[in-house]
Motif scaffolding. Sequence first.
Motif, short mmCIF file in Angstrom:
data_model
loop_
_atom_site.label_atom_id
_atom_site.label_comp_id
_atom_site.label_asym_id
_atom_site.label_seq_id
_atom_site.Cartn_x
_atom_site.Cartn_y
_atom_site.Cartn_z
N MET A 1 1.21 -1.07 0.33
CA MET A 1 0.08 -0.12 -0.13
C MET A 1 1.21 1.21 -0.37
O MET A 1 1.83 1.14 0.90
N SER A 2 0.47 2.54 -0.94
CA SER A 2 1.55 3.64 -1.01
C SER A 2 -0.25 4.83 -0.45
O SER A 2 -1.25 4.54 -0.85
N TYR A 3 0.23 6.11 0.20
CA TYR A 3 -0.60 6.53 1.07
C TYR A 3 0.10 8.46 0.14
O TYR A 3 1.16 8.29 0.61
N THR A 4 -0.56 9.03 -0.66
CA THR A 4 -0.20 10.07 -0.76
C THR A 4 -1.31 11.11 0.16
O THR A 4 -2.12 11.36 -0.53
N GLY A 5 -0.98 12.12 0.67
CA GLY A 5 -1.50 13.48 1.61
C GLY A 5 -0.95 14.19 1.97
O GLY A 5 0.66 14.19 2.08
N THR A 6 -1.50 15.32 2.79
CA THR A 6 -1.02 16.52 3.33
C THR A 6 -1.02 15.97 4.80
O THR A 6 -1.87 15.16 5.77
N VAL A 7 0.92 16.46 5.28
CA VAL A 7 1.31 15.96 7.16
C VAL A 7 0.33 16.84 8.28
O VAL A 7 0.34 18.20 7.73
N GLU A 8 -0.35 15.94 8.24
CA GLU A 8 -0.88 16.42 9.53
C GLU A 8 -0.33 16.29 10.73
O GLU A 8 0.25 17.42 11.57
N SER A 9 0.19 15.34 11.13
CA SER A 9 0.97 15.19 12.29
C SER A 9 1.65 14.01 11.63
O SER A 9 2.03 12.74 11.55
N ILE A 10 2.85 13.96 12.04
CA ILE A 10 4.00 12.33 12.50
C ILE A 10 5.22 12.34 13.73
O ILE A 10 5.38 13.50 14.59
N ARG A 11 4.82 11.63 14.82
CA ARG A 11 5.90 11.32 15.93
C ARG A 11 5.78 10.11 16.30
O ARG A 11 5.52 8.95 15.53
N GLU A 12 7.37 9.60 17.03
CA GLU A 12 7.45 8.32 17.72
C GLU A 12 6.35 8.69 18.95
O GLU A 12 6.88 8.88 20.19
N THR A 13 5.82 7.24 19.06
CA THR A 13 5.11 6.51 19.77
C THR A 13 5.35 5.11 20.73
O THR A 13 4.96 4.41 19.66
N ASN A 14 5.72 4.99 21.70
CA ASN A 14 5.81 2.56 22.39
C ASN A 14 6.44 3.00 20.76
O ASN A 14 6.06 1.40 20.38
N GLY A 15 7.35 3.22 20.02
CA GLY A 15 8.18 1.87 19.30
C GLY A 15 7.08 2.60 18.43
O GLY A 15 8.62 1.59 17.36
N LYS A 16 6.76 2.89 17.84
CA LYS A 16 5.93 2.81 16.50
C LYS A 16 5.53 4.77 16.03
O LYS A 16 5.84 5.64 17.10
N ILE A 17 5.70 4.67 14.83
CA ILE A 17 5.66 5.71 13.88
C ILE A 17 4.14 6.14 13.47
O ILE A 17 3.73 5.03 13.06
N GLU A 18 4.22 7.47 14.07
CA GLU A 18 2.25 7.65 13.71
C GLU A 18 1.90 9.09 13.23
O GLU A 18 2.33 10.03 13.11
N VAL A 19 1.93 8.13 11.94
CA VAL A 19 1.75 9.68 10.53
C VAL A 19 -0.21 9.41 11.10
O VAL A 19 -0.85 8.62 10.99
N SER A 20 -0.58 10.52 10.71
CA SER A 20 -1.58 11.64 10.62
C SER A 20 -1.71 12.72 8.96
O SER A 20 -1.18 13.28 9.33
N LEU A 21 -2.32 12.04 7.92
CA LEU A 21 -2.26 12.59 6.60
C LEU A 21 -3.58 12.53 6.07
O LEU A 21 -4.89 12.35 6.04
N LEU A 22 -4.07 13.83 5.66
CA LEU A 22 -4.90 14.22 4.93
C LEU A 22 -5.24 14.38 3.73
O LEU A 22 -3.90 14.54 2.78
N ASN A 23 -6.21 14.68 2.86
CA ASN A 23 -6.53 14.68 1.84
C ASN A 23 -6.11 13.78 0.91
O ASN A 23 -4.59 13.49 0.44
N VAL A 24 -5.99 12.48 1.54
CA VAL A 24 -5.31 11.41 0.81
C VAL A 24 -5.28 10.79 -0.39
O VAL A 24 -7.60 9.99 0.13
N GLU A 25 -4.82 9.88 -1.06
CA GLU A 25 -4.83 9.65 -2.32
C GLU A 25 -4.28 7.53 -1.46
O GLU A 25 -3.29 8.04 -1.21
N VAL A 26 -4.88 6.58 -1.92
CA VAL A 26 -4.47 5.62 -1.43
C VAL A 26 -3.51 4.98 -2.98
O VAL A 26 -5.70 4.61 -4.15
N PHE A 27 -2.91 3.97 -3.26
CA PHE A 27 -2.69 3.44 -4.01
C PHE A 27 -2.28 1.76 -3.45
O PHE A 27 -2.04 1.66 -2.78
N GLU A 28 -2.80 0.89 -4.80
CA GLU A 28 -1.49 -0.43 -4.93
C GLU A 28 -0.45 -0.18 -4.52
O GLU A 28 -0.05 0.35 -6.20
N TYR A 29 0.39 -0.24 -3.49
CA TYR A 29 2.07 0.21 -4.34
C TYR A 29 2.29 -0.69 -5.19
O TYR A 29 3.19 0.49 -6.53
N SER A 30 2.36 -1.83 -5.73
CA SER A 30 2.99 -2.46 -6.69
C SER A 30 2.24 -2.53 -7.99
O SER A 30 2.89 -2.16 -9.20
#
Length: 97
Positions: free
Chosen positions: A31-60
């Motif tokens: 999967m691939s997602y293209t969008g405008t960053v609302e927020s990005i952070r590292e929490t509990n060993g994970k990366i959390e990304v919030s995107l706005l106006n998102v287009e979702v694609f099959e990556y391959s």
Amino acid sequence: MKAKIIAAFNETFVAGPAVRRISLTELDRDMSYTGTVESIRETNGKIEVSLLNVEVFEYSSSMPLYNVSKIKISRPEEAIFLEELTENNTGNQRKIS
């Protein structure tokens, strides 16, 4: 190390224009997602990304699947790739690791 990488990525957002578009790729989910960053952070060993106006694609295949107004993704740092998109759609890929 993770906190330094996220801080460096956030620093580029602060230093540049207010609106930043990225491509986020999950290779293991094809999967691939293209969008405008609302927020990005590292929490509990994970990366959390919030995107706005998102287009979702099959990556391959790069086949568009759907659009959503907002999406939140929380994954282990080694599971995602981030690429900042510029006006001419070329980007600088940053592997979060």
